[in-house]
Motif scaffolding. Structure first.
Motif, PDB file in Angstrom:
ATOM      1  N   ILE A 123       0.888  -1.167   0.000  1.00  0.00           N
ATOM      2  CA  ILE A 123       0.000   0.000   0.000  1.00  0.00           C
ATOM      3  C   ILE A 123       0.922   1.211   0.000  1.00  0.00           C
ATOM      4  N   HIS A 124       0.934   1.900  -1.128  1.00  0.00           N
ATOM      5  CA  HIS A 124       1.933   2.939  -1.365  1.00  0.00           C
ATOM      6  C   HIS A 124       1.319   4.317  -1.119  1.00  0.00           C
ATOM      7  N   LEU A 125       1.666   4.925   0.038  1.00  0.00           N
ATOM      8  CA  LEU A 125       1.085   6.224   0.410  1.00  0.00           C
ATOM      9  C   LEU A 125       2.089   7.362   0.297  1.00  0.00           C
ATOM     10  N   ALA A 126       3.393   7.054   0.202  1.00  0.00           N
ATOM     11  CA  ALA A 126       4.416   8.112   0.199  1.00  0.00           C
ATOM     12  C   ALA A 126       4.222   9.019  -1.016  1.00  0.00           C
ATOM     13  N   ALA A 127       4.050  10.301  -0.769  1.00  0.00           N
ATOM     14  CA  ALA A 127       3.852  11.274  -1.857  1.00  0.00           C
ATOM     15  C   ALA A 127       3.930  12.674  -1.275  1.00  0.00           C
ATOM     16  N   LEU A 128       4.094  13.662  -2.146  1.00  0.00           N
ATOM     17  CA  LEU A 128       3.917  15.062  -1.730  1.00  0.00           C
ATOM     18  C   LEU A 128       2.521  15.497  -2.151  1.00  0.00           C
ATOM     19  N   LEU A 129       1.819  16.210  -1.255  1.00  0.00           N
ATOM     20  CA  LEU A 129       0.437  16.609  -1.534  1.00  0.00           C
ATOM     21  C   LEU A 129       0.364  17.939  -2.308  1.00  0.00           C
ATOM     22  N   SER A 130      -0.874  18.363  -2.620  1.00  0.00           N
ATOM     23  CA  SER A 130      -1.062  19.381  -3.662  1.00  0.00           C
ATOM     24  C   SER A 130      -0.360  20.714  -3.398  1.00  0.00           C
ATOM     25  N   ALA A 131      -0.535  21.281  -2.187  1.00  0.00           N
ATOM     26  CA  ALA A 131       0.053  22.605  -1.955  1.00  0.00           C
ATOM     27  C   ALA A 131       1.580  22.506  -1.894  1.00  0.00           C
ATOM     28  N   VAL A 132       2.096  21.427  -1.306  1.00  0.00           N
ATOM     29  CA  VAL A 132       3.552  21.219  -1.225  1.00  0.00           C
ATOM     30  C   VAL A 132       4.109  20.984  -2.635  1.00  0.00           C
ATOM     31  N   ALA A 133       3.377  20.216  -3.431  1.00  0.00           N
ATOM     32  CA  ALA A 133       3.831  19.915  -4.799  1.00  0.00           C
ATOM     33  C   ALA A 133       3.914  21.185  -5.643  1.00  0.00           C
ATOM     34  N   GLU A 134       3.000  22.123  -5.392  1.00  0.00           N
ATOM     35  CA  GLU A 134       3.017  23.376  -6.144  1.00  0.00           C
ATOM     36  C   GLU A 134       4.226  24.220  -5.726  1.00  0.00           C
ATOM     37  N   ALA A 135       4.629  24.106  -4.443  1.00  0.00           N
ATOM     38  CA  ALA A 135       5.799  24.863  -3.950  1.00  0.00           C
ATOM     39  C   ALA A 135       7.102  24.221  -4.427  1.00  0.00           C
ATOM     40  N   PHE A 136       7.107  22.901  -4.571  1.00  0.00           N
ATOM     41  CA  PHE A 136       8.324  22.174  -4.965  1.00  0.00           C
ATOM     42  C   PHE A 136       8.000  21.216  -6.119  1.00  0.00           C
ATOM     43  N   PRO A 137       7.692  21.748  -7.305  1.00  0.00           N
ATOM     44  CA  PRO A 137       7.181  20.886  -8.377  1.00  0.00           C
ATOM     45  C   PRO A 137       8.147  19.797  -8.832  1.00  0.00           C
ATOM     46  N   LYS A 138       9.444  20.119  -8.903  1.00  0.00           N
ATOM     47  CA  LYS A 138      10.407  19.114  -9.385  1.00  0.00           C
ATOM     48  C   LYS A 138      10.504  17.958  -8.379  1.00  0.00           C
ATOM     49  N   ARG A 139      10.567  18.340  -7.102  1.00  0.00           N
ATOM     50  CA  ARG A 139      10.652  17.311  -6.066  1.00  0.00           C
ATOM     51  C   ARG A 139       9.374  16.459  -6.059  1.00  0.00           C
ATOM     52  N   ALA A 140       8.240  17.110  -6.283  1.00  0.00           N
ATOM     53  CA  ALA A 140       6.967  16.368  -6.304  1.00  0.00           C
ATOM     54  C   ALA A 140       6.961  15.361  -7.451  1.00  0.00           C
ATOM     55  N   TRP A 141       7.435  15.788  -8.617  1.00  0.00           N
ATOM     56  CA  TRP A 141       7.492  14.869  -9.757  1.00  0.00           C
ATOM     57  C   TRP A 141       8.378  13.678  -9.402  1.00  0.00           C
ATOM     58  N   GLU A 142       9.550  13.974  -8.804  1.00  0.00           N
ATOM     59  CA  GLU A 142      10.498  12.892  -8.497  1.00  0.00           C
ATOM     60  C   GLU A 142       9.904  11.914  -7.479  1.00  0.00           C
ATOM     61  N   ILE A 143       9.380  12.441  -6.374  1.00  0.00           N
ATOM     62  CA  ILE A 143       8.883  11.530  -5.318  1.00  0.00           C
ATOM     63  C   ILE A 143       7.610  10.816  -5.776  1.00  0.00           C
ATOM     64  N   ASN A 144       6.677  11.579  -6.362  1.00  0.00           N
ATOM     65  CA  ASN A 144       5.394  10.967  -6.709  1.00  0.00           C
ATOM     66  C   ASN A 144       5.534   9.991  -7.881  1.00  0.00           C
ATOM     67  N   MET A 145       6.456  10.263  -8.811  1.00  0.00           N
ATOM     68  CA  MET A 145       6.573   9.362  -9.970  1.00  0.00           C
ATOM     69  C   MET A 145       7.652   8.303  -9.775  1.00  0.00           C
ATOM     70  N   THR A 146       8.881   8.701  -9.406  1.00  0.00           N
ATOM     71  CA  THR A 146       9.940   7.692  -9.245  1.00  0.00           C
ATOM     72  C   THR A 146       9.590   6.755  -8.086  1.00  0.00           C
ATOM     73  N   GLY A 147       9.056   7.321  -7.012  1.00  0.00           N
ATOM     74  CA  GLY A 147       8.636   6.483  -5.879  1.00  0.00           C
ATOM     75  C   GLY A 147       7.593   5.466  -6.331  1.00  0.00           C
TER      76      GLY A 147
END
Ligand code: NAD
Length: 319
Positions: A73-97
């Motif tokens: 059960i994969h819950l690790a991710a950055l959520l919407s407001a954080v992802a907007e503040a750190f878009p590159k990191r959000a792409w990396e964690i949400n997609m590579t993870g």
């Protein structure tokens, strides 16, 4: 699901999900993991907790193998407001993870669940009664990772036969853990401030409608979908789920029924307002009801009573 590895287990959903899964499947059959332990978080203090950074494929694979899990059960991710503040990191964690988690599920032949979100919809999606299958052109980085995630999960199911399952969560409301930086966070914060201050300054405008759900119903839905017979699932990634469509004004009125002097004011945060404006007002959940019996128990009134009761006990404040 007999032995489960949960990533991002110390977050808003994981904190309650791990507890519910352990009650159902036994403590030793639910391995909780997160990028780091948290002081005073009961889940990270026990022997069934592992440190797993989902960006570290080898460690992630090692932990899944060592515990011989049959489900991730994969819950690790950055959520919407954080992802907007750190878009590159959000792409990396949400997609590579996610790719790491799916690869491990493929290699070890595991069942797989990860949440999507109403953020997977966008400004061109029909806003009312949003269908299960419809236009998905999100404008936020979070939404882009969520719709890409849905497609990837379908790809792993269709191409490799990985049993991937998912649902599009609305804003989740809970008295246990604070939300992790989403656009719907106001719907949790408002209950805390109603008790602590008798007033709340909202970062969204009064008539911003979005879907919401009480956390107990979200936890039940995760277990139900993961236990559903595979042949009944006409959709996989991801089912629309929601139990109410509310705005800050509607929520404030529900609180005023319990705390008549409660007041709400508005100080709009343009970033989160833009995200909210691009999401549906109210989604259609019929496919989840038909395919695996989704039936949430809490409406706005029941949830408000429960939130205020639970929080007044936790904060030692009388409503
Ligand atoms: P959260 O922010 O509360 O928790 C996320 C957890 O992931 C945190 O404990 C964090 O430490 C962990 N994490 C972050 N980076 C990591 C990494 N590299 N390796 C391992 N762990 C890492 O989020 P949540 O509300 O529990 O959400 C879980 C999932 O549900 C996410 O996919 C989210 O998009 C989705 N979702 C949540 C909501 C909601 O309202 N809470 C709504 C829709 C979808």
């Amino acid at each position: 699901m007999k032995k489960i590895l949960v990533t991002g287990a110390l977050g808003q959903i994981g904190s309650e999900l791990v507890h519910a899964l352990r009650k159902k499947y036994g403590d030793d059959n639910v391995i909780a993991s997160d990028i780091r332990p948290l002081e005073n978080h009961p889940i990270s203090q026990d022997e069934n907790f592992e440190i797993v950074d989902v960006m570290d494929y080898h460690r992630f694979l090692y932990v899944a193998k060592r515990h011989e899990v049959d489900t991730i059960i994969h819950l690790a991710a950055l959520l919407s407001a954080v992802a907007e503040a750190f878009p590159k990191r959000a792409w990396e964690i949400n997609m590579t993870g996610l790719v790491h988690a799916l690869e491990i599920a493929r290699e070890l032949k595991l069942q797989f669940f990860t949440p999507s979100s109403i953020g997977a919809f966008g400004p061109t999606t029909p806003k009312i009664n949003t269908p299960q299958v419809t236009i998905q052109r999100p404008s936020s980085m979070y939404g882009i990772t969520k719709v890409s995630g849905e497609l990837l999960c379908d790809y792993y199911f269709n191409t490799f036969g990985v049993d991937t399952r998912s649902m599009r969560f609305p804003g989740l409301i809970s008295h246990v853990s604070l939300p992790g930086g989403g656009t719907t966070d106001y719907a949790v914060d408002i209950y805390y401030d109603a008790l602590r201050k008798g007033s709340y300054e909202c970062f969204l405008s009064e008539d911003t409608f979005m879907d919401m759900m009480y956390m107990d119903d979200a936890i039940d839905a995760i277990i139900q979908l993961n236990e559903a017979q595979a042949e009944n699932l006409h959709h996989r990634n991801a089912y629309n789920v929601s139990s109410m469509s509310i705005s800050p004004r509607v929520l404030a009125e529900a609180i005023q029924k319990e705390i008549p002097d409660f007041e709400i004011s508005y100080q709009i945060d343009p970033i989160r307002q833009n995200i909210a404006n691009s999401w549906p007002d109210q989604i259609d959940c019929q496919a989840a009801k038909d395919d695996w019996g989704f039936s949430p128990k809490y409406d706005l009134t029941a949830m408000t009573k429960e939130m205020l009761t639970q929080l007044s006990n936790k904060l030692l404040i009388k409503p």
